[in-house]
Structures are given as structure tokens and as C-alpha cells.
Motif scaffolding. Structure first.
Motif, mmCIF file in Angstrom:
data_model
loop_
_atom_site.group_PDB
_atom_site.id
_atom_site.type_symbol
_atom_site.label_atom_id
_atom_site.label_comp_id
_atom_site.label_asym_id
_atom_site.label_seq_id
_atom_site.Cartn_x
_atom_site.Cartn_y
_atom_site.Cartn_z
ATOM 1 N N CYS A 14 0.810 -1.226 0.000
ATOM 2 C CA CYS A 14 0.000 0.000 0.000
ATOM 3 C C CYS A 14 0.838 1.269 0.000
ATOM 4 C CB CYS A 14 -0.943 -0.014 1.199
ATOM 5 S SG CYS A 14 -2.149 -1.347 1.147
ATOM 6 N N ARG A 17 -0.648 3.963 -2.179
ATOM 7 C CA ARG A 17 -1.935 4.379 -1.607
ATOM 8 C C ARG A 17 -1.711 5.311 -0.412
ATOM 9 N NH1 ARG A 17 -6.742 1.211 -1.415
ATOM 10 N NH2 ARG A 17 -5.455 -0.496 -2.163
ATOM 11 N N THR A 21 -2.383 9.729 0.510
ATOM 12 C CA THR A 21 -3.327 10.186 1.529
ATOM 13 C C THR A 21 -2.921 11.560 2.044
ATOM 14 O OG1 THR A 21 -2.126 9.242 3.426
ATOM 15 C CG2 THR A 21 -3.708 7.799 2.282
ATOM 16 N N HIS A 22 -3.797 12.151 2.831
ATOM 17 C CA HIS A 22 -3.514 13.449 3.437
ATOM 18 C C HIS A 22 -2.293 13.366 4.359
ATOM 19 C CE1 HIS A 22 -4.462 17.554 4.549
ATOM 20 N NE2 HIS A 22 -4.424 17.220 5.826
ATOM 21 N N PRO A 92 -4.094 3.305 7.822
ATOM 22 C CA PRO A 92 -4.505 3.665 6.462
ATOM 23 C C PRO A 92 -4.405 5.145 6.147
ATOM 24 C CG PRO A 92 -6.385 2.850 7.743
ATOM 25 C CD PRO A 92 -5.199 2.839 8.639
ATOM 26 N N TYR A 94 -5.350 9.470 7.087
ATOM 27 C CA TYR A 94 -6.507 10.340 7.254
ATOM 28 C C TYR A 94 -6.880 10.939 5.912
ATOM 29 C CZ TYR A 94 -5.258 10.441 12.253
ATOM 30 O OH TYR A 94 -4.958 10.123 13.544
ATOM 31 N N ASP A 95 -8.151 11.263 5.799
ATOM 32 C CA ASP A 95 -8.565 12.022 4.624
ATOM 33 C C ASP A 95 -8.343 13.517 4.904
ATOM 34 O OD1 ASP A 95 -10.711 12.961 6.176
ATOM 35 O OD2 ASP A 95 -12.161 11.620 5.227
ATOM 36 N N ASP A 100 -10.372 8.920 9.759
ATOM 37 C CA ASP A 100 -9.653 7.701 9.406
ATOM 38 C C ASP A 100 -10.143 7.166 8.062
ATOM 39 O OD1 ASP A 100 -8.384 7.837 11.844
ATOM 40 O OD2 ASP A 100 -9.493 6.193 12.754
ATOM 41 N N LEU A 101 -9.221 6.768 7.229
ATOM 42 C CA LEU A 101 -9.584 6.083 5.997
ATOM 43 C C LEU A 101 -9.877 4.620 6.322
ATOM 44 C CD1 LEU A 101 -6.892 7.676 3.675
ATOM 45 C CD2 LEU A 101 -9.369 8.000 3.523
ATOM 46 N N PRO A 102 -10.685 3.949 5.500
ATOM 47 C CA PRO A 102 -10.993 2.541 5.780
ATOM 48 C C PRO A 102 -9.780 1.643 5.548
ATOM 49 C CG PRO A 102 -11.965 3.221 3.702
ATOM 50 C CD PRO A 102 -11.378 4.455 4.324
ATOM 51 N N PRO A 104 -7.530 -0.835 3.793
ATOM 52 C CA PRO A 104 -7.477 -1.268 2.397
ATOM 53 C C PRO A 104 -7.770 -2.772 2.285
ATOM 54 C CG PRO A 104 -5.510 -0.008 2.982
ATOM 55 C CD PRO A 104 -6.257 -0.278 4.249
#
Length: 195
Positions: A14, A17, A21-22, A92, A94-95, A100-102, A104
Motif C-alpha cells: 500500500c 496508496r 493520503t492526506h 490507512p 486520514y482524509d 480515518d480512511l478505511p 485497504p
């Protein structure tokens, strides 16, 4: 199992990915399991504090979860007794709004089919949060309804809400959780650890 643990610890599936992210962080899998553990905690994904510490549940959620289980830190972190296998092993991120992001799905799909069988005979599984409910129980209902049906899964498994401070309101709205589920959970944890 040692090869499996090393492989997971070095996982970078990841990386792209997480970089997008933020938080723009790098993968840091938190590996906390050994064969022979009697209790499996199936959580969601490490948070930012766990990402920093490299040890699962080193945050207020962990304090609450240990309280729910009725165990101290030494027992909780004894990998010969408790395995922690979340839906994703890395934070994962933060947006843009700080949520919290889900977890993956690639993490679970890659690692769970190898890890869970390697653990052996787990006597008790704690399913922490909706992602764990859906995966382990094939739950089609929300967290409240799945957790309210805990007797359908006990004594082998207990669906739980996430122990985050964000769920304090949920706990107040659902007093049956503390009055009925937690005493049964603590009794079962004690029974399994003393077996």
C-alpha cells in the motif's frame, strides 16, 4: 510462521496508496501474533498512535478494550495468549477532513488466508468494529444490530463496537452492552485464559 511474520513486517503493498493520503506516510505493518494464542482480536486497522509506537492498541481505544476484556497490559500483550490480526496491519491514513480512511481490502485479502489458519485453535475471537463483523461473520446488519445479536456467536466469538472515544455516545444509547455483554465477555476471557 516466522517467515510469514517477516513477510508481513516488510509488506509495502500500500505504499503508493498511503503516499497519496492526506498524511502521506509510509507503510509500517504492526505484527502482533504467534501460533498457540487462545484469543484472537480481529480489529480494523492501526491508528496514528499505533503507527508511531509499532504496538497495537497503544491508545485510549486500547485502554477501553482491555477494560472490556478485564485484562491488564501484560496479559493483553502476551502474544502466546492474545493475537491481534486486524483487517489491515498498517495505519490507512486520514482524509483531508482528518477522518480515518478505511482499511485497504488488499491487506486482508493478501494476509488473512495465511495468518488465520496458522494461528491454530483459537478459543475466542473478539470482532472489533464493522469491518471485522462483515469479514468474520459475513454480517449484513449494522454494528448495533450485529453486536446486539452477540449471543448468536458466543462463546466462540463476540462482536463488539470499536472502543474509540467516538463511540462513547453509542455506549450510552445501548446500556445492554455494559450490563449484559461485557460481564459475559469478561467471564469468557477469564475462562479461556485459565484453560
Amino acid at each position: 510462521m516466522d517467515d510469514l511474520r517477516r513477510g508481513l513486517g516488510a509488506c509495502t503493498l500500500c505504499a503508493d496508496r498511503f503516499a497519496a493520503t492526506h498524511t502521506a506516510h509510509e507503510p509500517r505493518p504492526v505484527v502482533w501474533f504467534r501460533p498457540g494464542a487462545r484469543i484472537l482480536i480481529a480489529g480494523q486497522a492501526p491508528g496514528a498512535r499505533v503507527h508511531a509506537s509499532g504496538r497495537p492498541f497503544t491508545d485510549p481505544s486500547g485502554d477501553r478494550l482491555r477494560d472490556w476484556m478485564g485484562v491488564d497490559e501484560d496479559t493483553f500483550y502476551d502474544q502466546s495468549r492474545v493475537a491481534i490480526v486486524p483487517m489491515a496491519f498498517c495505519f490507512p491514513g486520514y482524509d483531508a477532513k482528518g477522518a480515518d480512511l478505511p482499511p485497504p481490502p488488499i491487506c486482508r485479502k493478501t494476509w488473512h488466508p495465511r495468518i488465520v489458519p496458522a494461528l491454530g485453535d483459537v478459543a475466542l475471537t473478539l470482532l472489533v468494529g464493522g469491518y471485522a463483523h462483515k469479514y468474520h461473520l459475513n454480517a449484513k446488519t449494522n454494528v448495533t444490530d450485529t453486536t446486539a445479536a452477540w449471543r448468536d456467536h458466543a462463546p466462540r466469538a463476540f462482536p463488539l463496537p470499536h472502543p474509540s472515544w467516538r463511540n462513547t455516545g453509542w455506549l450510552k444509547k445501548n446500556p445492554w452492552f455494559e450490563a449484559e455483554l461485557l460481564p459475559a465477555l469478561r467471564a469468557r476471557v477469564t475462562e479461556v485464559l485459565n484453560d
